[in-house]
Design a protein around this motif. Structure first.
Motif, PDB file in Angstrom:
ATOM      1  N   GLU A 206       0.885  -1.117   0.107  1.00  0.00           N
ATOM      2  CA  GLU A 206       0.123  -0.023   0.110  1.00  0.00           C
ATOM      3  C   GLU A 206       0.835   1.194  -0.115  1.00  0.00           C
ATOM      4  N   ASP A 207       1.988   1.180   0.940  1.00  0.00           N
ATOM      5  CA  ASP A 207       2.852   2.371   0.671  1.00  0.00           C
ATOM      6  C   ASP A 207       3.351   2.629  -0.607  1.00  0.00           C
ATOM      7  N   LEU A 208       3.880   1.461  -1.247  1.00  0.00           N
ATOM      8  CA  LEU A 208       4.297   1.454  -2.559  1.00  0.00           C
ATOM      9  C   LEU A 208       3.263   2.247  -3.577  1.00  0.00           C
ATOM     10  N   TYR A 209       2.088   1.811  -3.639  1.00  0.00           N
ATOM     11  CA  TYR A 209       1.160   2.253  -4.615  1.00  0.00           C
ATOM     12  C   TYR A 209       0.796   3.778  -4.087  1.00  0.00           C
ATOM     13  N   ARG A 210       0.817   4.077  -2.872  1.00  0.00           N
ATOM     14  CA  ARG A 210       0.549   5.648  -2.689  1.00  0.00           C
ATOM     15  C   ARG A 210       1.645   6.592  -3.002  1.00  0.00           C
ATOM     16  N   LEU A 211       2.953   5.958  -2.900  1.00  0.00           N
ATOM     17  CA  LEU A 211       4.102   6.736  -3.534  1.00  0.00           C
ATOM     18  C   LEU A 211       4.001   6.765  -5.219  1.00  0.00           C
ATOM     19  N   GLU A 212       3.741   5.622  -5.793  1.00  0.00           N
ATOM     20  CA  GLU A 212       3.888   5.552  -6.950  1.00  0.00           C
ATOM     21  C   GLU A 212       2.844   6.682  -7.767  1.00  0.00           C
ATOM     22  N   GLY A 213       1.692   6.558  -7.003  1.00  0.00           N
ATOM     23  CA  GLY A 213       0.656   7.662  -7.505  1.00  0.00           C
ATOM     24  C   GLY A 213       1.122   8.926  -7.173  1.00  0.00           C
ATOM     25  N   LEU A 214       1.626   9.254  -6.064  1.00  0.00           N
ATOM     26  CA  LEU A 214       2.125  10.744  -5.858  1.00  0.00           C
ATOM     27  C   LEU A 214       3.230  11.107  -6.696  1.00  0.00           C
ATOM     28  N   PHE A 215       4.155  10.118  -7.344  1.00  0.00           N
ATOM     29  CA  PHE A 215       5.264  10.393  -8.115  1.00  0.00           C
ATOM     30  C   PHE A 215       4.699  10.756  -9.371  1.00  0.00           C
ATOM     31  N   ALA A 216       3.785   9.998  -9.837  1.00  0.00           N
ATOM     32  CA  ALA A 216       3.186  10.083 -11.124  1.00  0.00           C
ATOM     33  C   ALA A 216       2.626  11.460 -11.380  1.00  0.00           C
ATOM     34  N   MET A 217       2.131  12.099 -10.504  1.00  0.00           N
ATOM     35  CA  MET A 217       1.544  13.331 -10.442  1.00  0.00           C
ATOM     36  C   MET A 217       2.630  14.469 -10.276  1.00  0.00           C
ATOM     37  N   GLN A 218       4.049  14.157 -10.098  1.00  0.00           N
ATOM     38  CA  GLN A 218       5.017  15.171  -9.992  1.00  0.00           C
ATOM     39  C   GLN A 218       5.450  15.713 -11.475  1.00  0.00           C
ATOM     40  N   GLN A 219       5.792  16.924 -11.501  1.00  0.00           N
ATOM     41  CA  GLN A 219       6.395  17.571 -13.066  1.00  0.00           C
ATOM     42  C   GLN A 219       8.117  17.223 -12.682  1.00  0.00           C
ATOM     43  N   SER A 220       8.613  17.213 -13.551  1.00  0.00           N
ATOM     44  CA  SER A 220      10.019  16.914 -13.557  1.00  0.00           C
ATOM     45  C   SER A 220      10.558  18.485 -13.148  1.00  0.00           C
ATOM     46  N   PHE A 221      11.623  18.526 -12.275  1.00  0.00           N
ATOM     47  CA  PHE A 221      12.190  19.698 -11.995  1.00  0.00           C
ATOM     48  C   PHE A 221      13.936  19.381 -11.904  1.00  0.00           C
ATOM     49  N   GLN A 222      14.476  20.612 -12.172  1.00  0.00           N
ATOM     50  CA  GLN A 222      15.920  20.633 -12.073  1.00  0.00           C
ATOM     51  C   GLN A 222      16.664  21.522 -10.951  1.00  0.00           C
ATOM     52  N   ARG A 223      17.375  20.955 -10.217  1.00  0.00           N
ATOM     53  CA  ARG A 223      17.928  21.644  -9.070  1.00  0.00           C
ATOM     54  C   ARG A 223      19.507  21.940  -9.502  1.00  0.00           C
ATOM     55  N   VAL A 224      20.059  22.938  -8.765  1.00  0.00           N
ATOM     56  CA  VAL A 224      21.443  23.315  -9.034  1.00  0.00           C
ATOM     57  C   VAL A 224      21.950  23.580  -7.628  1.00  0.00           C
ATOM     58  N   GLY A 225      23.226  22.964  -7.530  1.00  0.00           N
ATOM     59  CA  GLY A 225      23.975  23.381  -6.150  1.00  0.00           C
ATOM     60  C   GLY A 225      25.433  23.829  -6.432  1.00  0.00           C
ATOM     61  N   ARG A 226      25.543  24.870  -5.658  1.00  0.00           N
ATOM     62  CA  ARG A 226      27.015  25.445  -6.111  1.00  0.00           C
ATOM     63  C   ARG A 226      27.847  25.352  -4.909  1.00  0.00           C
ATOM     64  N   ARG A 227      27.187  25.206  -3.576  1.00  0.00           N
ATOM     65  CA  ARG A 227      27.999  25.292  -2.338  1.00  0.00           C
ATOM     66  C   ARG A 227      27.804  23.887  -1.572  1.00  0.00           C
TER      67      ARG A 227
END
Length: 114
Positions: free
Chosen positions: A58-79
């Motif tokens: 059930e945890d995996l199904y909940r996470l799968e549904g949540l992640f499927a709704m996410q839009q891709s994003f990029q992050r930058v780290g300089r420090r």
């Protein structure tokens, strides 16, 4: 997203960052025991998450549904920065999308996280 375990059997939710490996891999190899365990360069979404023995389908199904709704994003780290004096990490220029994702995971799995 990757689920990993430590000797405590606590799982973690991670965002893999393959592009960072060339910059941090050598340092992680020396300083981070997780790297020796095969955990790739990553941004931690939630750790600890669930004890491995308590992780339910059930945890995996909940996470799968949540992640499927996410839009891709990029992050930058300089420090770099420190958690306490034990964990060196690359500080994201804008960590807000990761914070939002962490809050969404915690809300979706409120009965599961340790």
């Amino acid at each position: 997203m990757t689920a990993t375990t430590e000797s405590t059997d606590a799982t973690a939710l991670l965002l893999r960052v393959p592009g960072a490996e060339s910059a941090v891999g050598r340092h992680r190899g020396r300083l981070d025991s997780a790297a020796a365990d095969g955990i790739p360069a990553h941004v931690t979404v939630l750790h600890p998450f669930v004890l491995l023995g308590d992780l339910q389908e059930e945890d995996l199904y909940r996470l799968e549904g949540l992640f499927a709704m996410q839009q891709s994003f990029q992050r930058v780290g300089r420090r770099t920065s420190w958690f306490d004096d034990r964990v060196l990490f690359v500080q994201l220029d804008d960590p807000e999308p990761v914070r939002v994702l962490t809050a969404q995971v915690a809300a979706a799995c409120s009965s599961s996280p340790i």
